[in-house]
Motif scaffolding. Sequence first.
Motif, PDB file in Angstrom:
ATOM      1  N   GLN A  68       3.017  -7.516   8.303  1.00 45.93           N
ATOM      2  CA  GLN A  68       1.719  -7.130   7.735  1.00 45.93           C
ATOM      3  C   GLN A  68       1.726  -5.668   7.291  1.00 45.93           C
ATOM      4  OE1 GLN A  68      -1.198  -7.948  10.740  1.00 45.93           O
ATOM      5  NE2 GLN A  68      -0.909 -10.167  10.635  1.00 45.93           N
ATOM      6  N   ILE A  69       2.315  -4.806   8.109  1.00 52.31           N
ATOM      7  CA  ILE A  69       2.387  -3.378   7.768  1.00 52.31           C
ATOM      8  C   ILE A  69       3.158  -3.189   6.462  1.00 52.31           C
ATOM      9  CG2 ILE A  69       3.399  -1.154   8.439  1.00 52.31           C
ATOM     10  CD1 ILE A  69       2.775  -1.968  11.382  1.00 52.31           C
ATOM     11  N   PHE A  70       4.324  -3.816   6.376  1.00 50.30           N
ATOM     12  CA  PHE A  70       5.158  -3.632   5.186  1.00 50.30           C
ATOM     13  C   PHE A  70       4.503  -4.250   3.953  1.00 50.30           C
ATOM     14  CE2 PHE A  70       8.681  -3.663   8.502  1.00 50.30           C
ATOM     15  CZ  PHE A  70       8.645  -2.287   8.631  1.00 50.30           C
ATOM     16  N   ASP A  71       3.822  -5.370   4.129  1.00 49.62           N
ATOM     17  CA  ASP A  71       3.127  -6.010   3.016  1.00 49.62           C
ATOM     18  C   ASP A  71       2.004  -5.102   2.502  1.00 49.62           C
ATOM     19  OD1 ASP A  71       2.638  -8.281   1.258  1.00 49.62           O
ATOM     20  OD2 ASP A  71       0.792  -8.565   2.434  1.00 49.62           O
ATOM     21  N   THR A  72       1.243  -4.542   3.411  1.00 52.51           N
ATOM     22  CA  THR A  72       0.139  -3.648   3.030  1.00 52.51           C
ATOM     23  C   THR A  72       0.672  -2.371   2.385  1.00 52.51           C
ATOM     24  OG1 THR A  72      -1.216  -4.522   4.828  1.00 52.51           O
ATOM     25  CG2 THR A  72      -1.874  -2.396   3.895  1.00 52.51           C
ATOM     26  N   ALA A  73       1.729  -1.830   2.944  1.00 52.61           N
ATOM     27  CA  ALA A  73       2.294  -0.577   2.433  1.00 52.61           C
ATOM     28  C   ALA A  73       2.891  -0.738   1.035  1.00 52.61           C
ATOM     29  CB  ALA A  73       3.357  -0.049   3.391  1.00 52.61           C
ATOM     30  N   GLU A  74       3.308  -1.955   0.710  1.00 51.09           N
ATOM     31  CA  GLU A  74       3.943  -2.226  -0.584  1.00 51.09           C
ATOM     32  C   GLU A  74       3.103  -1.734  -1.759  1.00 51.09           C
ATOM     33  OE1 GLU A  74       7.133  -3.943  -2.778  1.00 51.09           O
ATOM     34  OE2 GLU A  74       6.899  -4.028  -0.607  1.00 51.09           O
ATOM     35  N   ASN A  75       1.796  -1.954  -1.699  1.00 53.64           N
ATOM     36  CA  ASN A  75       0.913  -1.601  -2.817  1.00 53.64           C
ATOM     37  C   ASN A  75       0.002  -0.417  -2.502  1.00 53.64           C
ATOM     38  OD1 ASN A  75       1.815  -3.781  -4.484  1.00 53.64           O
ATOM     39  ND2 ASN A  75       0.653  -5.148  -3.151  1.00 53.64           N
ATOM     40  N   ALA A  76       0.287   0.289  -1.443  1.00 51.88           N
ATOM     41  CA  ALA A  76      -0.572   1.395  -1.023  1.00 51.88           C
ATOM     42  C   ALA A  76      -0.127   2.713  -1.660  1.00 51.88           C
ATOM     43  CB  ALA A  76      -0.549   1.517   0.496  1.00 51.88           C
ATOM     44  N   ASP A  77      -1.097   3.578  -1.893  1.00 48.78           N
ATOM     45  CA  ASP A  77      -0.752   4.918  -2.354  1.00 48.78           C
ATOM     46  C   ASP A  77      -0.332   5.740  -1.122  1.00 48.78           C
ATOM     47  OD1 ASP A  77      -3.023   6.184  -1.095  1.00 48.78           O
ATOM     48  OD2 ASP A  77      -4.245   5.793  -2.856  1.00 48.78           O
ATOM     49  N   PRO A  78       0.221   6.934  -1.315  1.00 44.19           N
ATOM     50  CA  PRO A  78       0.732   7.716  -0.180  1.00 44.19           C
ATOM     51  C   PRO A  78      -0.308   7.966   0.916  1.00 44.19           C
ATOM     52  CG  PRO A  78       1.542   8.644  -2.222  1.00 44.19           C
ATOM     53  CD  PRO A  78       0.544   7.572  -2.592  1.00 44.19           C
ATOM     54  N   LYS A  79      -1.526   8.287   0.540  1.00 40.07           N
ATOM     55  CA  LYS A  79      -2.565   8.544   1.535  1.00 40.07           C
ATOM     56  C   LYS A  79      -2.856   7.281   2.342  1.00 40.07           C
ATOM     57  CE  LYS A  79      -7.269  10.316   1.988  1.00 40.07           C
ATOM     58  NZ  LYS A  79      -8.417  10.857   1.269  1.00 40.07           N
ATOM     59  N   GLN A  80      -2.917   6.148   1.667  1.00 37.48           N
ATOM     60  CA  GLN A  80      -3.173   4.879   2.350  1.00 37.48           C
ATOM     61  C   GLN A  80      -2.035   4.519   3.304  1.00 37.48           C
ATOM     62  OE1 GLN A  80      -3.708   2.570  -1.217  1.00 37.48           O
ATOM     63  NE2 GLN A  80      -5.938   2.530  -0.990  1.00 37.48           N
ATOM     64  N   LYS A  81      -0.806   4.825   2.922  1.00 38.41           N
ATOM     65  CA  LYS A  81       0.329   4.553   3.814  1.00 38.41           C
ATOM     66  C   LYS A  81       0.203   5.366   5.098  1.00 38.41           C
ATOM     67  CE  LYS A  81       3.696   3.456   0.241  1.00 38.41           C
ATOM     68  NZ  LYS A  81       4.944   3.885  -0.415  1.00 38.41           N
TER      69      LYS A  81
END
Length: 134
Positions: A68-81
Amino acid sequence: MQELYQRPHSPFDDTAIERLRRMGLVTAEDKPDRDVLAVFSTIFAGQFYDDLCDYYQDYTDVRELLAQIFDTAENADPKQKFLLICLQYDGMFRDLPDPVWWVSGQPEFAELFADGFLSHLRQLKNETREDVLS
């Protein structure tokens, strides 16, 4: 009588860069030291991974959370990561480590930290054999 002065304690104030400098994360040009931040993010990702394995009773839960973390991070901007990482600490009822807290106020540092952290976390996930977890 000496006046009391309460020093601000925020990663978003003027003292933050000095704190990062004292931690060895800043170059002479006030830029992130990429090599040091790579080690820094690796250390905290390793500690976080161990915390996950300790917190969850079953490694299947760890694998699912990491997916889930990697899936979410895939499309996240740096701040969101970076915020995603912070939320994972909250999810385990753990405080964000102080050095990571101080990075949060400097976007360029936080971006490098988050990228290195997630990269090392992915590497740990890929290298882990369930039968050797303890």
